[in-house]
Design a protein around this motif. Sequence first.
Motif: not given
Length: 151
Positions: A21, A42, A46-47, A50, A137-138, A143
């Motif tokens: 990214a 992902v 696609k994530v 969230t 991120p995102l 992570e």
Amino acid sequence: MAIRERLAELGISLPSVAAPAGSYVPAARTGSLVYTAGQVPVVDGKVVATGKVGADVTPEDAAGLARICALNALAAIDALVGLESVVRVVKVVGFVASAPGFTGQPGVINGASDVLAEIFGENGKHARSAVGVAELPLGVPVEVELIVEVA
């Protein structure tokens, strides 16, 4: 047992390597170590989730997301050097986007640690950091990055 056989026995398929990214590579080797970039949950580009763990995402669901992150990291390692060359998992660093007061980061990152132990056995046991952060991120809740020793 060969690593491919072990993955098949566990019913695990490695995903495609997630596209970076930003301006970095998914994994880099120096000497006998491979470091992965932070991998987020992902699937198929696609994530999958969230939010903050402890508010929007349950710790149990977040542990499942950490597992996805670890498999994404293994895919990056496989693409760079092949999983067959992994001697051992040295360290896992996990980041958890945490709601105020949430202190269960180690349980969340167990999702990554456990799958690595399932796959690599004793050689999958590792040192680890599990860190709570305000944002990732995102907007993802977790992570994970790996450091592995390779032959």
